[in-house]
Scaffold this motif. Structure first.
Motif, short mmCIF file in Angstrom:
data_model
loop_
_atom_site.label_atom_id
_atom_site.label_comp_id
_atom_site.label_asym_id
_atom_site.label_seq_id
_atom_site.Cartn_x
_atom_site.Cartn_y
_atom_site.Cartn_z
N TYR A 1 12.45 41.21 85.53
CA TYR A 1 13.69 40.63 85.31
C TYR A 1 14.27 39.94 86.92
N TYR A 2 13.79 40.32 88.01
CA TYR A 2 14.12 39.88 89.21
C TYR A 2 13.40 38.65 89.50
N LYS A 3 12.17 38.89 89.09
CA LYS A 3 11.09 37.66 89.45
C LYS A 3 11.26 36.36 88.67
N SER A 4 11.66 36.61 87.22
CA SER A 4 11.66 35.60 86.35
C SER A 4 12.84 34.89 86.36
N GLY A 5 13.94 35.30 87.16
CA GLY A 5 15.16 34.51 87.38
C GLY A 5 16.46 35.06 86.31
N ARG A 6 15.98 36.16 85.49
CA ARG A 6 17.18 36.62 84.57
C ARG A 6 18.40 37.21 85.35
N PHE A 7 18.06 37.49 86.52
CA PHE A 7 19.09 38.13 87.26
C PHE A 7 19.90 37.11 88.34
N ASP A 8 19.01 35.86 88.29
CA ASP A 8 19.53 35.04 89.38
C ASP A 8 21.06 34.56 89.42
N ALA A 9 21.62 34.34 88.15
CA ALA A 9 23.14 34.13 88.30
C ALA A 9 23.80 35.15 88.63
N MET A 10 23.52 36.16 88.35
CA MET A 10 24.45 37.65 88.78
C MET A 10 24.16 37.85 90.12
N LEU A 11 22.86 37.52 90.74
CA LEU A 11 22.75 37.51 92.39
C LEU A 11 23.44 36.80 93.20
N ILE A 12 23.60 35.75 92.73
CA ILE A 12 24.34 34.69 93.32
C ILE A 12 25.97 35.02 93.27
N LYS A 13 26.30 35.63 92.19
CA LYS A 13 27.61 35.96 91.89
C LYS A 13 27.96 37.25 93.04
N THR A 14 26.72 38.09 93.12
CA THR A 14 27.17 39.24 94.13
C THR A 14 27.03 38.75 95.68
N ALA A 15 26.37 37.67 95.74
CA ALA A 15 26.73 37.14 97.04
C ALA A 15 28.07 36.44 97.37
N GLU A 16 28.69 35.98 96.33
CA GLU A 16 30.07 35.51 96.21
C GLU A 16 30.96 36.78 96.48
N LYS A 17 30.65 37.76 95.82
CA LYS A 17 31.68 38.92 95.92
C LYS A 17 31.29 39.94 96.61
N TYR A 18 30.60 39.43 97.53
CA TYR A 18 29.93 40.39 98.81
C TYR A 18 31.05 41.14 99.15
N ASP A 19 32.00 40.41 99.91
CA ASP A 19 33.13 41.42 100.48
C ASP A 19 33.86 42.36 99.72
N ALA A 20 34.02 42.07 98.37
CA ALA A 20 34.67 43.02 97.36
C ALA A 20 33.91 44.21 96.92
N ILE A 21 32.34 44.03 96.92
CA ILE A 21 31.45 44.93 96.62
C ILE A 21 31.28 45.94 97.98
N MET A 22 31.49 45.25 99.08
CA MET A 22 31.51 46.28 100.31
C MET A 22 32.76 47.08 100.37
N LYS A 23 33.87 46.57 99.85
CA LYS A 23 35.06 47.36 100.03
C LYS A 23 34.91 48.58 99.07
N VAL A 24 34.13 48.37 97.96
CA VAL A 24 33.88 49.68 97.02
C VAL A 24 32.90 50.46 97.64
N MET A 25 31.87 50.16 98.32
CA MET A 25 30.81 50.90 98.52
C MET A 25 30.96 51.62 100.01
#
Length: 550
Positions: free
Chosen positions: A158-182
């Motif tokens: 899933y990671y190598k085929s690109g199936r998660f690519d869009a969500m990984l880009i979004k994770t980068a966009e929401k990096y600060d919000a995720i860090m506030k949770v973690m």
């Protein structure tokens, strides 16, 4: 993989299902409530997770079995009008953080520590290209043995085929919000270096736990220092990075639109974190079901890397698959020990539930485990001899093949043969294996004391006075009459049919300790009937002659 079983949607059963309190129905109703007031998606997705850091154990199978039961209950409650899918997801891109205790030649794996499991060489040999691929295959083999309808998914794929690519880009966009949770969930030392992203070093191939120097959401890249200190920039897409396990949970739920996932109690405190990250990434957290953990014989949590507790193959060496399915259905929110001693009880309970099913009304049927285990269509099996009785018959006769056992069975139940009762024939094989490996090594015969000798001699005489065709009930009553006359075995808290004292369980415990070298046994009358009155008397004579405890 099997196809979804067809469902008999008769009105009486549907009415009972709507009212059923069986736990799979309770969980299925939560999924239906989730979509109240709006349409169901094209496919309702049930997911289970597997960490292939070690060989799959029974707890791993339990998630799939239990989730399948919830999925079937959902299909019934929705009239089977909603498409469903069960996705078995393997986190095989995780780094191998330690070498499992139960692999051959552990030293050979040391150079591969912290590399993704699908890069680590397979220590078991064979055609599998990696340790992760081998363990994935072991999981699929067992799920296929059970006939589960599922789709297998690999994190690496899933990671190598690109199936998660869009969500990984979004994770980068929401990096600060995720860090506030973690960050509030971590200690000061981890906070200083934590990142949701785990880059895979282009130089060493290892999964790196390093702080980020820069996260560029627009470019979809992360910048960090590699192990040799070289500043390195990688795209977050295409399998160059993976996510830490807690953000990975939430990301996967959001990316795949998961509707239901169950997990063990050790995940319970993190469930809120998974949910928050899923929501940050634009997803709706799935419905959860938290089950209690499986424990080994001494009460320790079963671990894939330790290899403690029972393996899937070990259980199936000594019992049919259905007994394991029953064990998974029962009391999922209660911690249960999972070791060899639980097998015989699970086997007999399964056939007991199966026997009761045809006599039950729909309300009781939907609370019967076999309905859930067999997708609403349990088989009709006649089992004239219990597994516990077979074990004790093997113990008394020292039988090492089914032919000897069938000699006793056919005499006990005329007309019953391996051909007419193949299920009983299968159990005979299991009983011999279980006895040889677990019962026989633990047998400790003891010599009877003076009171016990008197009791056994009286029992032998009482059996000799019975007609050869006496049934189990007559034999049991004869034994009880012997015990009632011996003060040691009188239980004054109970009453005999004549109004005198009842019989203490110590009497039958003594019989099994002296005659079979075991602490427990089935109902004595049933055992003696199956084994034979003459054979039981001969066994008593051997005990009195000192030939058993010698």
């Amino acid at each position: 993989m099997a196809s979804p079983a067809s469902i008999d949607l008769n009105p009486e059963m549907l009415a009972a299902a709507a009212e059923s309190k069986a736990w799979p129905f309770e969980e299925a109703k939560k999924i239906i409530e989730r979509y109240k007031g709006r349409d169901f998606p094209e496919t309702v997705l049930f997911e289970t997770g597997y960490g292939p850091s070690g060989l799959p154990h029974i707890g791993t199978f339990g998630e799939v079995a239990r989730t399948t039961m919830v999925r079937h209950a959902f299909r019934v409650l929705t009239g089977d009008k909603v498409k469903t899918k069960l996705l078995c997801f393997s986190d095989d891109m995780d780094g191998m953080r330690k070498i499992p205790d139960n692999v051959p030649d552990p030293e050979a794996l040391k150079p591969y520590l912290h590399m993704p499991l699908t890069v680590v060489p397979n220590p078991f040999g064979g055609d599998y290209e990696s340790f992760g691929h081998h363990n994935n295959a072991m999981l699929r083999r067992f799920l296929d043995t059970f006939g589960f309808d599922y789709e297998f998914a690999s994190a690496t794929d899933y990671y190598k085929s690109g199936r998660f690519d869009a969500m990984l880009i979004k994770t980068a966009e929401k990096y600060d919000a995720i860090m506030k949770v973690m960050l509030p969930t971590l200690g000061p030392e981890r906070q200083a270096t934590y990142s949701p992203f785990l880059p895979i070093s282009p130089k060493s191939g290892r999964v790196l736990y390093v702080p980020m120097k820069k996260v560029d959401a627009g470019a979809g890249t992360i910048t960090f220092d590699d192990e040799d200190g070289t500043e390195t920039t990688l795209a977050v897409t295409g399998g160059n990075v993976k996510l830490q396990w807690k953000p990975d949970f939430g990301m996967r739920w959001a990316a795949l639109n998961v509707d239901f996932e169950m997990f063990g109690k050790d995940h319970q405190t993190n469930a809120a974190i998974y949910d928050k990250i899923c929501a940050i990434l634009g997803g709706r957290p799935p419905e959860h079901f938290v089950y209690e953990l499986f424990l080994d014989e001494v009460g320790q949590k079963i671990s894939k890397s330790k290899g403690n507790g029972l393996t899937i193959d070990e259980w199936l060496t000594y019992a049919p698959t259905e007994s394991l399915g029953l064990y998974m259905y029962q009391r999922p929110r209660q911690a249960k020990k999972l070791y060899f001693d639980v097998i015989p009880k699970a086997v007999d309970e399964y056939y007991s539930f199966l026997s009761a099913y045809p006599r039950q009304e729909w309300k009781e049927r939907l609370g019967n485990p076999v309905w859930h285990m067999h997708d609403g269509n349990p088989p009709a099996i006649d089992l004239p001899v219990s597994f516990a009785l077979l074990l004790n018959l093997v113990s008394a006769s020292n039988a090492h093949d089914r032919g000897v056992l069938w000699g006793f069975i056919s005499r006990h139940a005329p007309g019953v043969t391996p051909e007419t009762h193949p299920e009983l024939d299968r159990l005979a094989d299991y009983a011999i294996r279980y006895f040889d490996d677990f019962v026989k090594p633990a047998k400790v015969y003891r010599a009877p004391d003076a009171v016990e000798r008197e009791a056994l001699a009286a029992l032998e005489a009482a059996l000799g006075a019975l007609p050869a065709e006496a049934d189990g009930e007559a034999i049991q009553n004869a034994a009880l009459n012997v015990a009632r006359r011996i003060e040691r075995y009188q239980d004054h808290a109970k009453k005999s049919p004549e109004g005198g004292p009842g019989v203490s369980v110590a009497f039958f415990q003594m019989i099994y300790q002296v005659l079979l070298g075991q602490e427990r046994g089935p109902r004595f009358g049933s055992f003696a009937h199956l084994y034979g009155i003459a054979e039981t008397r001969a066994l008593i004579d051997k005990a009195l002659a000192g030939k058993l405890a010698a």
